[in-house]
Design a protein around this motif. Structure first.
Motif, PDB file in Angstrom:
ATOM      1  N   GLY A 612      38.472  89.748  46.561  1.00  0.00           N
ATOM      2  CA  GLY A 612      38.391  89.647  45.117  1.00  0.00           C
ATOM      3  C   GLY A 612      39.592  88.960  44.498  1.00  0.00           C
ATOM      4  O   GLY A 612      39.655  88.818  43.278  1.00  0.00           O
ATOM      5  N   GLU A 613      40.538  88.477  45.331  1.00  0.00           N
ATOM      6  CA  GLU A 613      41.780  87.888  44.817  1.00  0.00           C
ATOM      7  C   GLU A 613      41.707  86.378  44.910  1.00  0.00           C
ATOM      8  O   GLU A 613      41.202  85.814  45.887  1.00  0.00           O
ATOM      9  N   LEU A 614      42.232  85.699  43.890  1.00  0.00           N
ATOM     10  CA  LEU A 614      42.319  84.238  43.851  1.00  0.00           C
ATOM     11  C   LEU A 614      43.778  83.850  43.978  1.00  0.00           C
ATOM     12  O   LEU A 614      44.587  84.147  43.086  1.00  0.00           O
ATOM     13  N   MET A 615      44.135  83.204  45.076  1.00  0.00           N
ATOM     14  CA  MET A 615      45.522  82.793  45.308  1.00  0.00           C
ATOM     15  C   MET A 615      45.589  81.280  45.305  1.00  0.00           C
ATOM     16  O   MET A 615      44.797  80.606  45.976  1.00  0.00           O
ATOM     17  N   GLY A 616      46.550  80.737  44.538  1.00  0.00           N
ATOM     18  CA  GLY A 616      46.763  79.311  44.476  1.00  0.00           C
ATOM     19  C   GLY A 616      47.977  78.897  45.276  1.00  0.00           C
ATOM     20  O   GLY A 616      48.940  79.642  45.428  1.00  0.00           O
ATOM     21  N   VAL A 617      47.942  77.657  45.776  1.00  0.00           N
ATOM     22  CA  VAL A 617      49.057  77.079  46.530  1.00  0.00           C
ATOM     23  C   VAL A 617      49.406  75.753  45.885  1.00  0.00           C
ATOM     24  O   VAL A 617      48.534  74.891  45.712  1.00  0.00           O
ATOM     25  N   MET A 618      50.681  75.588  45.500  1.00  0.00           N
ATOM     26  CA  MET A 618      51.144  74.352  44.888  1.00  0.00           C
ATOM     27  C   MET A 618      52.385  73.872  45.630  1.00  0.00           C
ATOM     28  O   MET A 618      52.986  74.608  46.418  1.00  0.00           O
ATOM     29  N   HIS A 746      35.410  67.995  33.041  1.00  0.00           N
ATOM     30  CA  HIS A 746      34.448  68.958  32.540  1.00  0.00           C
ATOM     31  C   HIS A 746      33.656  69.585  33.684  1.00  0.00           C
ATOM     32  O   HIS A 746      33.277  70.762  33.647  1.00  0.00           O
ATOM     33  N   VAL A 747      33.412  68.814  34.747  1.00  0.00           N
ATOM     34  CA  VAL A 747      32.744  69.362  35.922  1.00  0.00           C
ATOM     35  C   VAL A 747      33.665  70.342  36.638  1.00  0.00           C
ATOM     36  O   VAL A 747      33.237  71.406  37.093  1.00  0.00           O
ATOM     37  N   ALA A 748      34.943  69.980  36.730  1.00  0.00           N
ATOM     38  CA  ALA A 748      35.908  70.881  37.366  1.00  0.00           C
ATOM     39  C   ALA A 748      35.971  72.209  36.615  1.00  0.00           C
ATOM     40  O   ALA A 748      36.029  73.289  37.225  1.00  0.00           O
ATOM     41  N   ARG A 749      35.963  72.128  35.267  1.00  0.00           N
ATOM     42  CA  ARG A 749      35.994  73.347  34.472  1.00  0.00           C
ATOM     43  C   ARG A 749      34.747  74.193  34.752  1.00  0.00           C
ATOM     44  O   ARG A 749      34.824  75.413  34.912  1.00  0.00           O
ATOM     45  N   HIS A 750      33.601  73.530  34.819  1.00  0.00           N
ATOM     46  CA  HIS A 750      32.351  74.244  35.085  1.00  0.00           C
ATOM     47  C   HIS A 750      32.399  74.905  36.458  1.00  0.00           C
ATOM     48  O   HIS A 750      32.017  76.076  36.619  1.00  0.00           O
ATOM     49  N   VAL A 751      32.838  74.168  37.466  1.00  0.00           N
ATOM     50  CA  VAL A 751      32.897  74.703  38.816  1.00  0.00           C
ATOM     51  C   VAL A 751      33.865  75.876  38.883  1.00  0.00           C
ATOM     52  O   VAL A 751      33.588  76.900  39.525  1.00  0.00           O
ATOM     53  N   PHE A 752      34.989  75.752  38.192  1.00  0.00           N
ATOM     54  CA  PHE A 752      35.953  76.849  38.235  1.00  0.00           C
ATOM     55  C   PHE A 752      35.365  78.094  37.568  1.00  0.00           C
ATOM     56  O   PHE A 752      35.480  79.209  38.090  1.00  0.00           O
ATOM     57  N   ASP A 753      34.749  77.904  36.426  1.00  0.00           N
ATOM     58  CA  ASP A 753      34.201  79.041  35.700  1.00  0.00           C
ATOM     59  C   ASP A 753      33.077  79.724  36.466  1.00  0.00           C
ATOM     60  O   ASP A 753      32.982  80.960  36.487  1.00  0.00           O
ATOM     61  N   HIS A 754      32.212  78.939  37.111  1.00  0.00           N
ATOM     62  CA  HIS A 754      31.007  79.493  37.695  1.00  0.00           C
ATOM     63  C   HIS A 754      31.090  79.738  39.194  1.00  0.00           C
ATOM     64  O   HIS A 754      30.194  80.374  39.761  1.00  0.00           O
ATOM     65  N   VAL A 755      32.134  79.232  39.829  1.00  0.00           N
ATOM     66  CA  VAL A 755      32.238  79.406  41.279  1.00  0.00           C
ATOM     67  C   VAL A 755      33.566  80.043  41.679  1.00  0.00           C
ATOM     68  O   VAL A 755      33.612  81.119  42.256  1.00  0.00           O
ATOM     69  N   ILE A 756      34.677  79.375  41.366  1.00  0.00           N
ATOM     70  CA  ILE A 756      35.974  79.746  41.929  1.00  0.00           C
ATOM     71  C   ILE A 756      36.667  80.830  41.112  1.00  0.00           C
ATOM     72  O   ILE A 756      37.323  81.718  41.656  1.00  0.00           O
ATOM     73  N   GLY A 757      36.529  80.760  39.801  1.00  0.00           N
ATOM     74  CA  GLY A 757      37.313  81.597  38.899  1.00  0.00           C
ATOM     75  C   GLY A 757      36.993  83.073  38.988  1.00  0.00           C
ATOM     76  O   GLY A 757      36.139  83.511  39.769  1.00  0.00           O
ATOM     77  N   PRO A 758      37.677  83.844  38.157  1.00  0.00           N
ATOM     78  CA  PRO A 758      37.536  85.295  38.207  1.00  0.00           C
ATOM     79  C   PRO A 758      36.139  85.797  37.865  1.00  0.00           C
ATOM     80  O   PRO A 758      35.819  86.955  38.121  1.00  0.00           O
ATOM     81  N   SER A 759      35.302  84.960  37.273  1.00  0.00           N
ATOM     82  CA  SER A 759      33.946  85.381  36.945  1.00  0.00           C
ATOM     83  C   SER A 759      32.904  84.509  37.627  1.00  0.00           C
ATOM     84  O   SER A 759      31.751  84.491  37.208  1.00  0.00           O
ATOM     85  N   GLY A 760      33.323  83.777  38.658  1.00  0.00           N
ATOM     86  CA  GLY A 760      32.386  82.900  39.355  1.00  0.00           C
ATOM     87  C   GLY A 760      31.665  83.599  40.484  1.00  0.00           C
ATOM     88  O   GLY A 760      31.839  84.795  40.739  1.00  0.00           O
ATOM     89  N   LEU A 761      30.839  82.830  41.170  1.00  0.00           N
ATOM     90  CA  LEU A 761      30.069  83.364  42.281  1.00  0.00           C
ATOM     91  C   LEU A 761      30.952  83.944  43.380  1.00  0.00           C
ATOM     92  O   LEU A 761      30.554  84.843  44.104  1.00  0.00           O
ATOM     93  N   HIS A 775      46.037  73.277  35.169  1.00  0.00           N
ATOM     94  CA  HIS A 775      45.053  73.633  34.166  1.00  0.00           C
ATOM     95  C   HIS A 775      44.473  75.031  34.323  1.00  0.00           C
ATOM     96  O   HIS A 775      44.100  75.672  33.349  1.00  0.00           O
ATOM     97  N   PHE A 776      44.369  75.503  35.577  1.00  0.00           N
ATOM     98  CA  PHE A 776      43.703  76.783  35.806  1.00  0.00           C
ATOM     99  C   PHE A 776      44.646  77.850  36.350  1.00  0.00           C
ATOM    100  O   PHE A 776      44.199  78.904  36.785  1.00  0.00           O
ATOM    101  N   LEU A 777      45.948  77.571  36.311  1.00  0.00           N
ATOM    102  CA  LEU A 777      46.882  78.474  36.984  1.00  0.00           C
ATOM    103  C   LEU A 777      46.890  79.870  36.370  1.00  0.00           C
ATOM    104  O   LEU A 777      47.112  80.856  37.071  1.00  0.00           O
ATOM    105  N   ARG A 778      46.655  79.983  35.062  1.00  0.00           N
ATOM    106  CA  ARG A 778      46.768  81.298  34.424  1.00  0.00           C
ATOM    107  C   ARG A 778      45.739  82.291  34.954  1.00  0.00           C
ATOM    108  O   ARG A 778      45.926  83.498  34.835  1.00  0.00           O
ATOM    109  N   TRP A 779      44.624  81.763  35.558  1.00  0.00           N
ATOM    110  CA  TRP A 779      43.588  82.671  36.049  1.00  0.00           C
ATOM    111  C   TRP A 779      43.719  82.966  37.543  1.00  0.00           C
ATOM    112  O   TRP A 779      42.865  83.616  38.111  1.00  0.00           O
ATOM    113  N   PHE A 780      44.800  82.458  38.151  1.00  0.00           N
ATOM    114  CA  PHE A 780      45.054  82.782  39.547  1.00  0.00           C
ATOM    115  C   PHE A 780      45.747  84.146  39.615  1.00  0.00           C
ATOM    116  O   PHE A 780      46.656  84.447  38.832  1.00  0.00           O
TER     117      PHE A 780
END
Length: 1478
Positions: A612-618, A746-761, A775-780
């Motif tokens: 259930g955890e989303l970890m980012g690497v930069m 806009h596709v990246a935003r959609h994919v993050f929201d619906h797949v990768i992000g905290p409320s995605g698949l 752009h999406f670091l705050r939700w990691f």
């Protein structure tokens, strides 16, 4: 055979006895022989008893043809009763005979054998089919010789004959044993022994092939024991026991090979019996002539007929045994290839990192080396047969010539050291040749992999020179090998002539007996039989050396260390709850290679990823982001620390890997199709992976073929398909390597929201994601920052951004300030001030999360993805081009034209002249033998020997010159021209060709077909003129076709001159051969084409696997792909074994009929002897040539058919040579000097489509781009962005309209001039094998100073150990994606063109490097450069002068970014809103 030595005074028992002397009682003779023949009957009884016992324990099959069984049993019972009556009568009224008792017992045991065989097996009984005809023939022979026959025995013989006929019908004749939808079952399962011996079980296939076009569905499948899976399994177990690959191969596949060795020895004995039969026949003729004046003149020459009959039956047995031997050899070779190819494939799936084998090297091992091992099985037994034949030859010669024959032994021993030196030299040349071949294949593979970049940069000539320079080295090696081999074969071809000359010379001096025809011609036959083993040591060793080199190469590859996970622990089949640990790395140290000298890439890594955890690497370029993900999925070597993984892993690399299959198959990835979850991934309410619009635009939706490496999809589409694959796998850990960088914002935003992000698949999964965007670091949930030379930073977003010393904090501050300065809203930027805010986009995400929280239990209810037990039926790629019908005459004309028509004509003249000299030399021996026979003295020997020696020496010299002309000049020239023309045509082919043609097919032609043209068509591996089986282990090619044509002409001329009546048989013989050849070739050529086209999928599968190795291993699908390889290999091997087996079918028939023709000729000569009388020398001379007429015509048929089969390779190469090219690479009209000088671009009503049956991708596009203008191009998926780019580079030619650059219509400009004038940085960075310098400047046109200045590379390059000379591995695997993109950017800037095209050029680089690149582009040196930026991320074009928005292939909007944003109704504004930029 003393019984056949004739005595003029007493020739008893053969009808030639003087009338005054009574002949032996033939009944007594017959009864004596019957005692000897009782042994086979006793063996039949014993074997039948054992067979009945084994069949008794076998399972009974369903009843089949019971009526036939009842008839056979009834007839056998009657025959047994009749024999019993005859036996009782013999005991009661005549003398008892043990043979009669055995006959009764034999027929008695035949009854249960017939019953059990019919009920328990699928084919006729071999024992019955062999015994019954012998029993009947023996009765007929007794009746013929004695003139008496007992009624009971006669009745039994008739019944046995009827049973024999019924047994030949089989037990399943006419019955179907397979479903109509399945491939036909091999008739070999039901074939009887005669069908096996004569290969008649293939007749149905040949009949079908002569009337219709064959396909793979018409071919018989392999038997279970010949399939790749069991063959590889047996080899693997043997390799575990034996370290030597040689020992493992022998242990695994040597059993049938030992039987083949026994058959070859028997065949050799029969082959060397023919000269003895010839000697006895000549002795008989000589003695018969001496009795012409006696009263016995009119008697039938029964002894002569007996000798001829013995020759005939020995020839028949020789034919059957020989072709069974070859069938076993070819089947063994097929098994070896299957085992080796599958082993190489399995090894490639488990190769440890850091190995030195490029994809081209592995493909060469699979194609060339495995084929050489396969070929070795064909002639490997010559190592046993050759010395045995030499021994037989000299024993026979000693019996004829005495000690004089051993002069030849001394000559052979003297030549052996010479042969050893040649062999060693050829071995070194072969090793160098294979290295060059590997290098060329690797270069061609690299060229094909990066063809798009090569065309964009107009580097075709540069990369052509790279390949051709290697090809020149390869041809130089071929020329040397051809020259050495020509001289070596000439020596060993001349050796029999030298041995004959020396032996005859010594015999003529020391022998008390003159050399008569019965001595000379059998000796000549024996000397000619010596060609086979002698040429072995000159030429076959060359091929054996090739195989030895290949075994060493394969063994070295298989010995490379396997990939292993060391301390990595994987716990599968676990049930995890939210918050449970999924991946744990403690104090990890990782290297790419196990080599102790390799430095660690990652050190002191501590990582903990939970369910259930989303970890980012930069991190910066080269900091190890991709390496960390590779370590997480187990693709790096762990040298310290501990790694634990709970569950399975799904992986999406930065460059997504695609199979040559449909979109659905790429997403399912061998998992069972779950319609409900599949719909949730692709077509649900949220359209999670944003593929709905893309699938709707494709002709077949998700059943559309993506082509090799997904060439029919855009970079963003490939990324989303790969992401959908990872989602569908439903693994516990999802690893994504910067997957969002290839997507529109806009596709990246959609994919993050619906797949990768905290409320995605994937919200319930553990996710490890690398990114270069903030752009999406705050939700990691957690972020790991890797910095060069610094300890990794890890923490939550809040923790890291609140720490002023954090590198991530500094990076975000600089990036926010930069975007604010560019006039962008910070709404999407993860700035420090936005922590905890409730801005609009956060509310949207929260609302989306609340909605999806309700669906979370629903998502969790989906079960785990289940792998197929067997691979899913993959849809087939576009069918490979294959001609139909006969190989066209133009193919041969083109080959001869490439080889030199003059050279080929000279070669034919040389071969004709050589055969004339051979005939003249043999005629000299005939004259000498007749002279000795007439005079009874040895005078004149020196005269005849000098003439014979001159003819022999001249013919050998001319043959050597012909071989050098063909092998060294013509063959190499044709190889060079065909290969270079093919490669040039491929390079000039349009981009669409590479998108529709799998690269494996091209590599197949460049590798296997080129090898055939190089070494199989023009050259013969072994040269022999006699029917000792050698023809079946050579390349039957141009040389043999020409040679045997010349020999055939000479033989017909000689025999026709001396016996004109023989010419009567030439026409029917020629008609039969032509008919058989047409019947055979119709099927043979189709099988050869099927074998060639079925080989390409093996190459494609191999190549795709090597490209997607990390993905396959991460998904743990090695076994699935191994099964796929086995299926494709089995189909190819089925085509191969049938294509060589039809050669056996042809050879058996030609040799059967040929033996019959020789029988008729010999019998005619005997009748002529009784009528007119002929000279023994002339008979020997003519019969020796008559025995060769069938051989030569058989050679001609086989050689011509092999030429046609191998000409398919030329046909395939010519197909690529004749590819439709792009527009002219250069034009006669020169372009203006320093064009383009301004960089003005104008599109005028451009309409473009990809194919004629497709809709227009660009529709009436009219656009002006001013000099020095910075134009951004954006649009949704399928809007035409890529098409606009391809049109500018003329990768796609417009259907109508024009494009002008500085007022010049680019349609009038050569492609080289056009593409050289425009610079491009593509989205997918292509990097080549070589140095950093060669990658930045492949043409070598710039100085180091210019390269250092390009894109500010100095700091990056100086940090590398070799600077600009630092090596880059194949496809840039030794550097990161960001580094590869940086090198591509340096290439474009190095050109300093007036037009620069950027296709999302910095998507894979870190923010600091992106900032540096953007500053460079806005600097003064680019002020007057026209820059076109194809944007996936809208923020990259916010500072452009104007923005072009495309929609459905049309110009939707064109204005400044500010103006478009101010218009809330604009398409650009809506895209910016979706991307959260406003």
């Amino acid at each position: 055979m003393p019984g056949l030595v004739l005595n003029s005074d007493h020739i008893a028992g053969w009808g030639l006895s003087p009338p005054s002397e009574p002949a032996y009682n033939s009944v007594q003779i017959f009864d004596q022989v019957t005692v000897f023949l009782a042994l086979p009957t006793a063996l039949f009884i014993l074997a039948s008893t054992l067979r009945c016992y084994t069949l008794r324990t076998a399972g009974v099959r369903p009843p089949r043809r019971l009526a036939l069984l009842r008839v056979k049993l009834t007839l056998l019972a009657l025959a047994c009763v009749s024999e019993t009556v005859s036996c009782f009568a013999a005991f009661a009224f005549t003398s008892p005979n043990s043979g009669s008792v055995l006959d009764v017992l034999a027929l008695g045991v035949a009854l249960p054998l017939t019953y059990l065989n019919h009920r328990c097996t699928r084919s006729s009984s071999t024992l019955l089919l062999l015994f019954l005809p012998v029993h009947v023939v023996w009765f007929a022979l007794r009746y013929f010789l004695t003139g008496t026959a007992e009624p009971a025995k006669a009745f039994a013989a008739v019944l046995c004959f009827v049973v024999f006929v019924l047994e030949c019908l089989g037990v399943e004749r006419g019955e179907k044993t397979h479903c109509a939808a399945e491939r036909p079952e091999s008739p070999l399962f039901t074939a009887n022994v005669f069908s096996v011996w004569s290969f008649s079980w293939l007749s149905d296939l040949l009949k079908r092939g002569s009337s219709t076009q064959l396909s793979t569905e018409d071919l018989y499948p392999l038997t279970q024991q010949d399939r790749a899976a069991p063959l590889e399994e047996r080899l693997r177990k043997a390799r575990e026991t034996w370290k030597s690959l040689w020992a493992a191969l022998i242990l695994t596949y040597g059993g049938p090979y030992a039987l083949a060795a026994v058959l070859k020895i028997i065949h050799d004995v029969l082959a060397f019996s023919q000269p003895q039969f010839l000697r006895w026949l000549l002795i008989y003729i000589s003695r018969y002539q001496e009795t012409q004046s006696s009263p016995r003149k009119g008697d039938l020459p029964v002894e002569g007929f007996a000798i001829v009959a013995a020759m005939f039956f020995a020839s028949i047995a020789q034919t059957v045994i020989l072709h069974q031997y070859f069938q076993i050899c070819f089947e063994t070779g097929m098994r070896v290839r299957s085992g080796i190819v599958t082993s190489i494939y399995q090894k490639s799936l488990s190769l440890a990192n850091g190995h030195q084998y490029a994809s081209g090297d592995i493909l060469n091992l699979m194609s060339v080396d495995a084929t050489r091992l396969q070929d070795l099985c064909t002639y490997g037994l010559i190592l046993v047969s050759g010395p045995f034949q030499i021994t037989l030859a000299f024993i026979s010669l000693y019996r004829i010539l005495g000690w004089s024959a051993f002069v030849g032994v001394a000559i052979m021993v003297f030549l052996l050291p010479f042969n050893t030196l040649i062999v060693r030299f050829l071995k070194r040349l072969q090793e160098r040749l294979m290295k060059d071949r590997d290098h060329r294949t690797r270069r061609i593979g690299e060229l094909l992999a990066h063809i798009r970049s090569i065309k964009f940069h107009a580097w075709e000539n540069t990369f052509l020179r790279r390949v051709l320079s290697v090809r020149d080295n390869e041809l130089a090696m071929l020329r040397k090998i051809g020259l050495v081999t020509s001289l070596n074969v000439a020596v060993w071809n001349g050796t029999p002539l030298l041995v004959a000359f020396a032996s005859f010379a010594v015999a003529s001096r020391v022998s008390a007996t003159p050399l008569t025809p019965d001595i000379i011609f059998p000796s000549i036959s024996l000397f000619m039989l010596l060609i086979y083993p002698l040429v072995l040591f000159g030429q076959a060793f060359t091929n054996i050396i090739e195989a030895v080199v290949s075994v060493k190469r394969v063994a070295n590859f298989l010995a490379v260390g396997d990939f292993h996970t060391n301390g990595r622990r994987v716990i599968r089949n676990v049930r995890l709850e939210i918050g449970d640990e999924v991946l744990s790395v403690k104090d990890g140290e990782f290297r790419w290679s196990n080599d102790g000298s390799a430095l660690p890439v990652l050190e002191n890594i501590h990582l903990d990823v939970r369910k259930g955890e989303l970890m980012g690497v930069m991190g910066r370029i080269g900091s190890g982001k991709t390496s960390l993900l590779s370590a997480a999925v187990g693709e790096m070597n762990q040298t310290r620390g501990e790694v634990r993984l709970y569950g399975r892993v799904a992986y999406v690399p930065q460059s997504p890997w695609m199979m040559s299959a449909t979109i659905r198959e790429n997403i399912l990835f061998s998992h069972v199709y779950d319609p409900e979850f599949y719909d949730a991934v692709l077509h649900g309410k949220s359209t999670a992976c944003a593929l709905n619009e893309d699938l709707a635009a494709l002709p077949d939706g998700d059943l559309t073929q993506v082509g090799e490496k997904g060439v029919t999809l855009s970079g963003g589409q490939r990324a989303r398909v790969a992401l959908a694959r990872a989602v569908y796998a439903r693994t516990e850990l999802i690893v994504l390597d910067d997957v969002l960088s290839a997507l529109d914002m806009h596709v990246a935003r959609h994919v993050f929201d619906h797949v990768i992000g905290p409320s995605g698949l994937l919200s319930t999964k553990a996710r490890l994601v690398t990114t270069n965007s903030t752009h999406f670091l705050r939700w990691f949930d957690k972020i790991l920052y890797l910095g060069p030379g610094n300890a990794p930073e890890i923490g939550t977003f809040a923790d890291l951004t609140n720490d002023p010393g954090s590198q991530l904090c500094r990076l975000i501050k600089e990036h926010s300030a930069l975007e604010t300065a560019n006039g962008m809203s910070s709404g999407d930027t993860t700035s420090l001030s936005s922590q905890g805010s409730t801005t609009g986009e956060y509310k949207v995400t929260e609302e989306h999360g609340q909605t999806n929280d309700k669906q979370r239990p629903r998502r969790m209810s989906f079960g785990k993805a289940v792998l197929h037990v067997a691979p899913s039926a993959s849809s087939k790629p576009a069918k490979e081009h294959s001609e139909e019908g006969r190989v066209k005459t133009d193919v041969y004309v083109q080959y001869i034209k490439a080889a030199s028509r003059t050279g080929f004509g000279c070669y034919v003249v040389f071969m004709m002249l050589q055969q004339v000299l051979v005939v003249a030399g043999n005629d000299t021996l005939r004259a000498w033998s007749e002279h000795n026979l007439e005079t009874g003295r040895r005078d004149g020997a020196l005269h005849y020997l000098l003439i014979y020696g001159a003819y022999s020496l001249t013919s050998t010299a001319i043959g050597t010159a012909a071989a050098i002309l063909l092998w060294v000049v013509c063959s190499v020239r044709s190889s060079r021209r065909l290969h270079n023309s093919m490669l040039n045509s491929i390079m000039r082919a349009p981009l669409s060709f590479f998108e529709l043609t799998p690269h494996g097919r091209i590599v197949n032609v460049a590798s296997k077909d080129t090898y055939t043209v190089d070494q199989a068509i023009a050259k013969a591996r072994l040269c022999c003129h006699h029917d000792d089986g050698l023809y079946l282990i050579t390349s039957q090619d141009v040389e043999h076709t020409v040679r045997e044509t010349c020999i055939g002409v000479m033989i017909v001329s000689v025999i026709g001159y001396h016996f004109p009546i023989f010419l009567v048989t030439v026409l029917p013989l020629g008609w039969f051969y032509i008919t058989v050849m047409r019947y055979y070739l119709a099927t043979s050529r189709q099988l050869k084409r099927l074998e060639a086209t079925s080989r390409s999928p093996v190459f494609i599968w191999f190549s795709e696997t090597l490209d997607g190795l990390s993905t396959i291993r991460t998904f743990n699908q090695q076994s699935i792909f191994i099964t796929g390889l086995r299926d494709k290999l089995d189909l190819n091997q089925a085509c191969y074994i049938l294509s060589v087996t039809v050669n056996r079918w042809l050879a058996v028939r030609l040799e059967f009929v040929g033996a019959t023709v020789i029988l008729v000729a010999a019998v005619s000569a005997l009748f002529t002897l009784g009528i007119n009388g002929v000279n023994a020398g002339l008979v020997g001379f003519v019969l020796s040539f008559a025995s060769n007429i069938t051989v030569s015509l058989s050679w001609l048929v086989r050689s011509a058919s092999e030429v046609e089969r191998n000409a398919v390779s030329v046909e395939r190469m010519l197909h690529y040579i004749n590819l439709a090219p792009e527009a002219p690479y250069e034009t006669l009209e020169p372009t203006p000097e320093k064009w383009p000088a301004k960089g003005k671009i104008e599109f005028r009503s451009i309409n473009t489509r990809y194919r004629t049956d497709f809709d227009f991708a660009l529709k009436d596009v009219t656009l002006k781009i001013n000099p020095g203008e910075k134009l951004g191009v954006c649009g949704r998926t399928g809007s035409g962005k890529s098409t606009l780019l391809l049109s500018l580079f003329r990768m796609l030619e417009p259907t109508s309209g024009s494009i002008y650059i500085d007022g010049v219509d680019i349609a009038e400009v050569g492609l080289h001039d056009l593409r050289s004038a425009i610079s491009i940085v593509p989205q997918v960075p292509d990097v080549f094998e070589g140095s950093i310098r060669e990658n930045i400047d492949p043409t070598g046109a710039y100085q180091d100073r210019d390269i250092w200045e390009a894109a500010h590379l100095r700091s990056y390059v100086e940090a590398l150990p070799g600077g600009l000379d630092t090596p880059v591995r194949e496809s840039g695997s030794s550097i990161s994606s960001g580094e590869r993109q940086l090198l591509c950017f340096a290439r474009a800037l190095l050109r300093k063109s007036k037009i620069l095209v950027l296709d999302e050029a910095t998507s894979a680089v870190d923010l600091d490097t992106d900032k540096l690149v953007q500053e460079t582009l806005r600097g003064p040196e680019f002020a007057d450069i026209t820059i076109i930026t194809i944007a996936h991320r809208l923020q990259t074009i916010m500072d452009c002068d104007r923005v072009l928005v495309l929609a459905s292939g049309r110009v939707s909007e064109l204005n400044t970014p500010r103006s478009l944003l101010e218009d809330t109704q604009s398409e650009f504004y809506s895209m910016a809103v979706e991307a959260r930029l406003v």
